[in-house]
Enzyme design. Sequence first.
Site, PDB file in Angstrom:
ATOM      1  CB  SER A  11      -5.870 -12.051   0.822  1.00 55.70           C
ATOM      2  OG  SER A  11      -7.147 -11.459   1.028  1.00 55.70           O
ATOM      3  CE1 TYR A  12      -0.962  -5.461   3.569  1.00 58.00           C
ATOM      4  CE2 TYR A  12      -2.284  -4.148   2.057  1.00 58.00           C
ATOM      5  CZ  TYR A  12      -1.323  -4.238   3.050  1.00 58.00           C
ATOM      6  OH  TYR A  12      -0.738  -3.098   3.529  1.00 58.00           O
ATOM      7  N   PRO A  13      -5.263  -7.450   4.349  1.00 54.28           N
ATOM      8  CG  PRO A  13      -4.929  -7.076   6.643  1.00 54.28           C
ATOM      9  CD  PRO A  13      -4.233  -7.576   5.403  1.00 54.28           C
ATOM     10  CG  ASP A  53      -0.210  -0.104   2.525  1.00 55.38           C
ATOM     11  OD1 ASP A  53       1.027   0.066   2.554  1.00 55.38           O
ATOM     12  OD2 ASP A  53      -0.868  -0.337   3.557  1.00 55.38           O
ATOM     13  CB  SER A  80      -2.828  -9.907  -2.462  1.00 59.43           C
ATOM     14  OG  SER A  80      -2.656  -8.802  -3.328  1.00 59.43           O
TER      15      SER A  80
END
Length: 851
Positions: free
Chosen positions: A333-335, A118, A151
């Site tokens: 997965s990526y939160p 991110d 991810s």
Amino acid sequence: MKVALMVAEKPSLAASLANILSNGRCVTRKGLNGTCPVHEWVDQFMYETVNFKMTSVCGHVMTLDFIGKYNNWDKVDPAELFSCPTEKKEALPKLKIPYILAKEGSHCDYLILWLDCDKEGENICFEVINAVQQGMHRKLHPNDIWRARFSAITEKDIKSALQNLIKPNENEAKSVDARQELDLRIGCAFTRYQTKFFQGKYGDLDVSLISYGPCQTPTLGFCVQRHDEIQTFKPDPYWVLQVTIKCTDGQDIVLNWSHVRSFDKEVANMFLSHVKEYNYATVMSVQSTEKSKSRPIALNTVELMRVASSGLGMGPQHAMQIAERLYTQGYISYPRTETTSYPENFDLHSTLKQQQNNPDWGEEVRKILAAGINRPKKGHDAGDHPPITPMKHATRNELDGDSWRLYDYITRHFIATLARDCKYLSTTVKFEVGMEIFTATGHSLLDPGYTSILTWQALGSSDTLPKFTPEEKMNIQEAKLLECYTQPPDYLTEAELITLMEKHGIGTDASIPVHINNICIRNYVNVTAGRRLVPTSLGIVLVHGYQKIDPELVLPTMRSAVEEQLNLIALGGADFHAVLQHTVEIFKQKFLYFVQNIEAMDQLFEVSFSPLSASGKAHSRCGKCRRYMKYIQTKPSRMHCAHCNETYNLPQNGNIRIYKELKCPLDDFELLSWSTGTRGKSYTFCPYCYNNPPFRDMKKGMSGCNSCTHPTCPHGMNSNGLSSCLECDLGILVLDPSAAPKWKLGCNRCDVIIHLFENAHKVTVDTDICDCGAQLVTVEYKQEKSKLPNEATEMSGCVFCTPAFAPLVEKHRAVASKPVVTRGRGHTKSRNRGKPKPPKDKMAQLAAYFV
């Protein structure tokens, strides 16, 4: 052999990545700081054999701050903070992350960054790059610096990321730099000014910091706006005509009036009189329509936080901390994602199949697999990460508490996106009573679909209607008027607040829980039953004050406009310096206007809070006027002398009491004692010296008598200091006489405490020195309480070396295990200590670890 340095965002993530990439063959060694291990293995990269080294940071490597002199609240005008110099400082100085990165990367040929995918992670990428480059004789070429995008912590995702490396995105990193600088300058300027202004006038604010934040304050504004709507709401009476019919099966059904309600009682009574002329209701029509309840779209961060708060009773920040942990453990997965649509190539079948043997939902999964999965509905594609998805099967035995509850919801939500819609038959029966129309609505389930998984969304079984036929007449059981009142809205729930923040562009999916948590911990709102946010008096007064002076300070429009500019920086569509300069100048002008008109806010504070002179209770004497000062116990605790109109800050989060009415020899103020309990840390201090350090090596707000270097004062460090600390480099172990009879030594820098000679009548530090370098002590007991050999009442010796003292000394709260090596602390009168020898026997064991 060439070296490829890999850097992850957390030690746990580095371990997982290294294990996957090395196929379990990596060798792990302790990191230079003991916190960030290094995992090494040999493998192929760029068509050659290289030595991989995987280590990690612990979040941000650097943090933005003002240069030293601008951190002094007393000497710096807050207006200067809009233009003063800033600098990057180590975010975690104790861990020495930049040094470690420079050391580990000094001879690397490739740098591969595995930071969170991110904008914040992108910013950390460049912090890592700069740190690594600092330790290299030659700079890495940009073509040798890579960024992995992933991810989920699965073998497929991680190995695919290594095969498809990209370049770090400098624009996204700069957008984070801009946000950090704006929040620092704006937040600190307003926070410092209003904290000093109001805490200097009012004693019952019960908050240590009256903070302002460009995102935090509009967040609070939403809560206060709802509070204002509730307070100004005036209930209006209305009347509802209610008719109850008796069915042939004996069931009573309440019919809904087509007019819904009437605000005129006379009119309502007219309708009631008309209906009461009839004893039956005639069925006009029966309409049945097949309807569906749509399955959910894929899960993103905002929806996860909403459901966690409203359905699971978890605060947004707590929920995201758990989600982050589940992600690093490979379960989800990526939160942090804004996307609610799966990419076309996402392997939904395999992801679902791994859940087919779960005892809680396995049967439903097998049914979906047998019938064929339904492609999830199209949602929003933000271009960042796939929706939050379970990546590894787990059971209740593997995860417990909130971790299981959150994983359970994420998995059920994912399964529900692949299930069928819920289908039901909706039946509406229209009745006629005279000239008035009434209806009854019910439904019957045709196919539960996804509600078999999300059971709390299932249709109720009590909503079915009996069979009716047109022209059928049903006996009226009762007809009456219900008097009701319009109801005010309720206080915002966290879920509703999250929705408002997302709608108005306040914060990001990562920062929304932080802003909500901030307004809670800063005593601006209280979280009540149902996780509703009720503003405190302080929160209400602040928002109303901003609205009186400059409504834009609290409205969401300003921040959402800034967020748009920051997003443009991330996309390369706006200049970093131009956006920064323009926004800072706008808020500087707003700050200056705020300062000029602060009286408008102060008028609200006067109504809600008590002045300092009327707060607190008489406590200890002022050294200037000899009158009693008031002890104000609300946050922050303070001493206030009404006669001198002076306020003195105190040590926080502990108990304050007068220490034997003794006085400081420097200023005549009565000494006080601060403690966190009989088994915790404690020391004596002078309230004036604490705020105005008398010696250069003492720091304001950190200086008790245990740090005072007065050469002869019986309460100071030179009279009560024993030796250098067992754990930290700069601390001194100082006897605290105020703790008697629970005698203790405490480090004046860290949390090390040594409990000793309990119930002794007197303990004093001698001028003589042990061979180990520590000051000797003399302990005196009353005859009936003596714990000394042969029931002696007095004995001198070394706390560390005298065998008779060994059972009378207990060490507590060490942070690490290492040999006892003390250092000289520069006493006056030639009492300097040399480097002592390690203590012996049982005392050496006690010194190496704390019980």
